[in-house]
Each structure stands twice: as structure tokens, then as C-alpha cells.
Design an enzyme around this catalytic site. Structure first.
Site, PDB file in Angstrom:
ATOM      1  N   ASP A 206       8.126  39.971 -31.074  1.00  0.00           N
ATOM      2  CA  ASP A 206       8.459  38.755 -30.328  1.00  0.00           C
ATOM      3  C   ASP A 206       8.245  37.487 -31.140  1.00  0.00           C
ATOM      4  OD1 ASP A 206       9.120  39.880 -27.647  1.00  0.00           O
ATOM      5  OD2 ASP A 206       7.097  40.688 -27.880  1.00  0.00           O
TER       6      ASP A 206
ATOM      7  N   ASP B  89       6.146  42.367 -36.788  1.00  0.00           N
ATOM      8  CA  ASP B  89       5.996  41.923 -35.407  1.00  0.00           C
ATOM      9  C   ASP B  89       7.363  41.895 -34.715  1.00  0.00           C
ATOM     10  OD1 ASP B  89       4.714  40.648 -33.122  1.00  0.00           O
ATOM     11  OD2 ASP B  89       5.643  38.785 -33.826  1.00  0.00           O
TER      12      ASP B  89
END
Length: 258
Positions: A96, A94
Site C-alpha cells: 500500500d 511493500d
């Protein structure tokens, strides 16, 4: 090494309840800016929201309660494995609050400032790199087939990743359109990657992102601006051990303990 991942699993439940408060304290924004930012970056779930249950195949084909329709799994999201990555485990990472934190509000010590055009207006997005992210990505690129998978829009995430991944660790980048929209969440369906699930891992700060395959997940605490954070540093030896696994399920079960 084992205690690190066990601690992360134990802290995951408390993380959801504190996540919204952390966001409000670390990145206050005007209502208008916040609405635009939520469209750009995957929005956080409400503090008291329940995680959706894992779906059956039929559920993916049916209209959702909110009137939207979940995306139907189609062709593989990833290209054929390169000769360089043959035999390696695939790790979905991922962006953010896992590797970086971004804000429309000016940050004096921002590592990157990325111009993004939204509805005809150019906005400056200020990006902070999580401590030890460079060392973490370098080691991950040596051990795994690394895939960036974010629920944010490509117009924001692509230029940020260009600046973050100077060494080309990520073989492929997947954005919001590659997610399955299920019960109000953008879910990263690992079964659509085109990789064997027992040789696939996902690193993400949001449990909602991997609700279809929680047994493949290595959870990580959300990061916003703590300069003393060491999550990624502590994860390096965990992933070094996982890289040798013939089956990620059995190895993760061992690391999590009873």
C-alpha cells in the site's frame, strides 16, 4: 541512477510531515468507513508522531508502553531458497502506497475492485495501480527473490496481490501477523526472514516499517493517485545495479553518497 536514490533519501524527512495531508485530500471518507479501513490496511502514523528507536532484544520481550506485547521472533518467515533464486538478493516489497493505493470510496478509474468481508459485511475496495508498477515488478522478478511484505490484513492484501502479480513475481507473501508490533508500529523485522541481511533489501514508503534495519532500505515516496508519477520507473536502474552487489550495505552507502 545514483541521483534518484539520493534524492529519495533527502526527501524522506519531508515526506512524513506531508503524508497525512495527502491522505486526507486524496481519499476523504466517512468516520465509520475510515475506522474499518484502518483495521484492514496498516494505518498511517500521526503527523507529529516520533519514529520509535530501534529496540534491543530485551525490549522485544518487554510489555510496550501502550499495554501490548511485542511479538517475539521465532522460526524463519520464508521457506528455503529455491534453486531458481540461489545466489540472488532477497527484496522485500511493500504493497500500500508503494505499489498501489486503495480506498473504500468509489474511484471511477479503479484498476481493481476487490470485495472484502469485514465483520459480516462485504465492502468494495477500489484499488489504483501505481504508474509503471507492471514494468517494475517484471524486472524485479527477473533480478531478485521477491517477497511481498505488508502490514495490511491478508483478507485484503491477498486478493489484491492476486490481481496485481499476474506473472507470479512474489515467491512468498507475508502479512500483518508476520510483523513485530513495536511501540504502536507494525515493523518488518528482516532478521526473521531466514536470509542473510547483507543480501537483503526492503522497498517501503514508511520508515517505521524498517526501523530495525534502516541500512537495508531503499525508500520510496508514498503514492496515492498521481498519474504522472515515475518513482518506480526511476527505481528500475537502481535495483539493476543493486542486484549485482555482493554486500547491499556497501553498495547502498555508495549510492547514497556523503
Amino acid at each position: 541512477m545514483e541521483s534518484s536514490i539520493i534524492t529519495q533519501v533527502q526527501r524522506e524527512d519531508s515526506r512524513l510531515s506531508s503524508k497525512t495531508d495527502q491522505v486526507n485530500k486524496s481519499s476523504p471518507q466517512k468516520p465509520g468507513s475510515r475506522n474499518i479501513f484502518k483495521k484492514l490496511i496498516c494505518c498511517l502514523r500521526a503527523q507529529d508522531a516520533q519514529l520509535p528507536t530501534s529496540p534491543t532484544h530485551d525490549a522485544l520481550l518487554a510489555p510496550e508502553d501502550n499495554g501490548t506485547v511485542a511479538k517475539i521472533p521465532g522460526e524463519c518467515l520464508l521457506p528455503t531458497v529455491t534453486s531458481e533464486d540461489q545466489g540472488k538478493i532477497c527484496v522485500v516489497i511493500d504493497l500500500d502506497e508503494t505499489l498501489v493505493h486503495s480506498s473504500f470510496k468509489p474511484i471511477s478509474n479503479a484498476d481493481f475492485i476487490v470485495p472484502v468481508e469485514i465483520e459480516g459485511t462485504t465492502h468494495q475496495v477500489y484499488v489504483l495501480k501505481r504508474p509503471y508498477v507492471d514494468e517494475f515488478l517484471q524486472r524485479m522478478g527477473e533480478l531478485f527473490e521477491c517477497v511481498l511484505f505488508t502490514a495490511s490484513l491478508a483478507k485484503y492484501a491477498d486478493p489484491v496481490t492476486d490481481l496485481l502479480d499476474q506473472c507470479g513475481v512474489f515467491r512468498t507473501r507475508l502479512f500483518r501477523e508476520s510483523c513485530v508490533f513495536y511501540q504502536g508500529c507494525y515493523v518488518k523485522d528482516l532478521s526473521r526472514l531466514g536470509r542473510e541481511l547483507h543480501k537483503t533489501l526492503i522497498l517501503d514508503n514508511s520508515p517505521a516499517s524498517y526501523i530495525f534495519h534502516p541500512e537495508n532500505a531503499v525508500p520510496v515516496l508514498s503514492w496515492f493517485d498521481d498519474s504522472e508519477d515515475t518513482e518506480l520507473l526511476h527505481l528500475i536502474p537502481v535495483f539493476e545495479e543493486l542486484s549485482q552487489a555482493d554486500d547491499v550495505y556497501s553498495r547502498l552507502e555508495q549510492l547514497r553518497g556523503p
